[in-house]
Structures are given as structure tokens and as C-alpha cells.
Design an enzyme around this catalytic site. Sequence first.
Site, mmCIF file in Angstrom:
data_model
loop_
_atom_site.group_PDB
_atom_site.id
_atom_site.type_symbol
_atom_site.label_atom_id
_atom_site.label_comp_id
_atom_site.label_asym_id
_atom_site.label_seq_id
_atom_site.Cartn_x
_atom_site.Cartn_y
_atom_site.Cartn_z
ATOM 1 C CD GLU A 1 -6.977 -1.912 37.527
ATOM 2 O OE1 GLU A 1 -8.224 -2.622 37.767
ATOM 3 O OE2 GLU A 1 -7.712 -1.706 35.893
ATOM 4 C CD GLU B 1 -7.450 -4.546 32.166
ATOM 5 O OE1 GLU B 1 -8.606 -4.335 32.696
ATOM 6 O OE2 GLU B 1 -7.046 -4.691 32.876
HETATM 7 C C1 BGC Z 1 -9.373 -5.445 35.814
HETATM 8 C C2 BGC Z 1 -9.767 -6.901 34.988
HETATM 9 C C3 BGC Z 1 -11.197 -7.075 35.344
HETATM 10 C C4 BGC Z 1 -11.915 -5.598 34.486
HETATM 11 C C5 BGC Z 1 -13.501 -5.039 34.417
HETATM 12 C C6 BGC Z 1 -9.884 -4.568 35.177
HETATM 13 O O1 BGC Z 1 -10.179 -3.551 36.516
HETATM 14 O O2 BGC Z 1 -8.133 -5.189 35.294
HETATM 15 O O3 BGC Z 1 -9.434 -7.871 35.964
HETATM 16 O O4 BGC Z 1 -12.048 -7.332 34.762
HETATM 17 O O5 BGC Z 1 -11.149 -4.147 34.487
HETATM 18 O O6 BGC Z 1 -13.604 -4.839 35.676
#
Ligand code: BGC
Length: 447
Positions: free
Chosen positions: A166, A353
Site C-alpha cells: 500500500e 487483502e
Molecule cells: C493494511 C493492513 C490493515 C488493513 C485494515 C490495510 O490498509 O495493509 O495493515 O490492517 O488494511 O485497515
Amino acid sequence: MAIIEFPKDMKWGAATASYQIEGAAFEDGREASIWDTFCRIPGKVRDGDNGDIACDSYHRYEEDIKIMKELGIDTYRFSVAWPRIFPKGRGQVNQAGVDFYHRFVDALLENGIEPMCTLYHWDLPQALQDEGGWGNRSTIDAFVEYSEFMFKEFSGKIKNWITLNEPWCVSFLSNFIGEHAPGFKDLQLATDVSHHLLVAHGRSVKAFRALGVDGQIGYAPNVTWKEPFSDKQEDIDACKREVAWFVEWFMDPVFKGSYPQFMVDWFADKGVKMNIQDGDLEDISQPIDFMGINYYTGNVARYKEDNGLFSSEDLDMNYDRTDIGWPIYPEGFYKVLCYITELYGEVPIYITENGSCYNDEPVDGRVKDDRRISYLKLHLAALKRSMDSGVNIKGYLTWSLLDNFEWAFGYSMRFGIVHVNYRTLERTPKDSYYWYKQTLANGFYEL
Ligand code: BGC
């Protein structure tokens, strides 16, 4: 009732990051990262929480791997704490830190789980921040030194590499909005950081190729989607800028070797200068093997003069929200994936993610997080729609395996499919864990 079915060769996994789960913050030679420092500034992190103990995965990784194995995932995405390897950011290697990741990666492999390693998930060694951090070009060299070391050391064991997690958060959220470490509010600095990150990424990919490492490498930008409220040109343009801040800004340089001109112009209007040196764009645009995409939320937005950086406003369309307040917008997941494919072709994509925050607690040993299951079902359906529309999806990794340190929210926000009791450190798989397990085993689910 629709059946959502995935190809047999689709990879399934779960993700975490070092500072969010490891704990052992000052053990075995690890020195401070910018997050250790930031957590100690009053008011920056909710309840004054920090990652000193977190989920204690540094000591409990064997238990965590059992949980993964039981879940049936093929791939586990984790990140390496740079200050465990180079406590000062460069120079002297800390063998105890290196040994930890060998023990951990060996254990994953023994259990048949493919490691996917993120080199930078935000824990920059404080020693580098003291010299200006990502705002200083010398951090690019330090990152290349660190990544080369990791490629050589773990060659043959780790075959999936992600340079950066990110870059939007590392640059704009941390140096312009100021919510994340190091917490500055300076648009010029944030823009410089975004460029330096991309150069660091590109040079690291170059090093990977030069070393002939066996495996694949990519990076993991986070994206969102803004749907124009109306078909007025000003609404369309406002949404285009908001999306481009995440997509084109961080992808055009990699895939096209240039920054999106309409965004450069917009920033120039705000007094921002692009500090690009000869050869930078060539370094950045090294071919990569895959892209990681992180998606959580999106929204409907419209033009609003002089509102925020992009003269736009999000509208409250009364969508359901997760416990962190983010609108649930699976349509945006589908749309942004199609948009990326339209812009850059059928680049192989792993969803590195996707997940939701729900703060359900165990009752009689069971965590009934139906809302998380529903979020997953909706987003996996959107993902499947994108695949059927030609998006080249190779795998899906949910965020997160464990409840963990949620950055500026401390321990108050839970994203795990496994509950962690932060007092006892006991792990309790939630209902969503069992739903995910069943879905992976079947390769389909009922929406
Ligand atoms: C990040 C994580 C974070 C998740 C939820 C992403 O921005 O890579 O580290 O915990 O989102 O906010």
C-alpha cells in the site's frame, strides 16, 4: 440462491503483517521502527496502544501455523520487520532476526503452506526516519540493500515476493493526512515519498532479476472505487481523480513508465513539484510478475468545489458499514478490478487483502461473526464477476488471519477470522474461519 464457484487452481490464503502481530518488539536485536516511535506520541494511537506484544506471534508462530493448516490455505502472506534484519536500516545484519524468519518459513513449508513475503509493510527502521525516511532518496538504497539481502538469504524457500504494501498509505496517509507514522501533513513531502517508494520498488525488482531468484515478484497497492453520483461531467471528473490517486498514480509509472498527466497538473495547481531524476521512470517500470490488490471499501461521490484535495465529497448512501465505519461496497471491488484490467491489460492479480472489521467477542467459546461471512460472500461474488469479465485473478488472501494491531485504531478494531484475546493471547477461530475453510475445501459457496 446462486452458487459461486472458483477455478480449481485458484490460490487461497490469509494475510498479516509483522508489526501488527509479532510483538517481541525489542527482542533478539530488533530496534525501533517508526511505529514504535509513533505509538509513543500521545494521541496518535487509540488508547495509547502499541505493538510491543501484539498477538505475540514471534513466540507463538507454531500455534498460528497449526491454525492455518487446519484452515486449509495454500498461501500465507506475512511481512518481514526490516528492523529485525537491519536494526539500523542498513549495514550490520542482525542474525537472530534472520534466524527467526528461517524458523518461521521452514515451518510454513513443512506444513505445505506457500510463503508470500512482503518486504515493506510499514515498519521503517527509526534510524532511517532520523535521516528523513522515505522523503530522503538514500532510503531507496537502504531498501534495495535490504531486499537484495532477503532475496539471497531466502532464495529457494520463498517464491512469492511483494516489495511494498500500500504505497498510498505509506505516502499520502502517513505524510499528508498524517494519520499513520511518521504523521506529517505535507503534500510535497508525501508526493516525494510516493515517487521514492516506486523507485525503491523498481530497483528492488531489478535486483531480483539480476540475482536470478527463482520465483515471482510484485507489489500491493490498495485501491478504492468512487461511483459518480450523477452523469454530470464534474461528478465524473471528481471520482476519476479520487480513484486515480490510488490506481493511476501508483500503477501508470509501473505499467506505462509515466505519471498520469491530469493528476500531475492537479497537484501542480496545489503547488506540488515532481522531483524525478533521470532513469527513475525506467527503474520503476520494470516488468513485474503479478500485482497484489488490497480492497476494502468504496463509495458514491460527487464534485464539491474546494472540498478536500480533489474537490469532491463522499455521499452517505446509507450503505451498511463495518464496525470501523467503512461502507460495504462490493460493486466497487468488481468495478475497480475491471478498470485496472482495462487500463493495464490482463496482468495476473492476487487479492492480497480483503476483509472486514467486526468486533464480535466470544460467547461460550464461539464467535458468531455472521456479518463477516456476509461481507466475504458479497466480495467473493464480486471477485467472481470480475473473473468472468476477464480479470486475471490468480488468488485471494483474506485480511486477516488474526485480530491484530490495527494501526491508529490500536486493538479496538478486529479484522481477524480468528479472535485473539489480548490479555491471555488465546486464539479462537470465528464462525467466518469455519465458513472460509468449507469454501476453500469445496471451491464454491452458496450466496
Ligand atoms: C493494511 C493492513 C490493515 C488493513 C485494515 C490495510 O490498509 O495493509 O495493515 O490492517 O488494511 O485497515
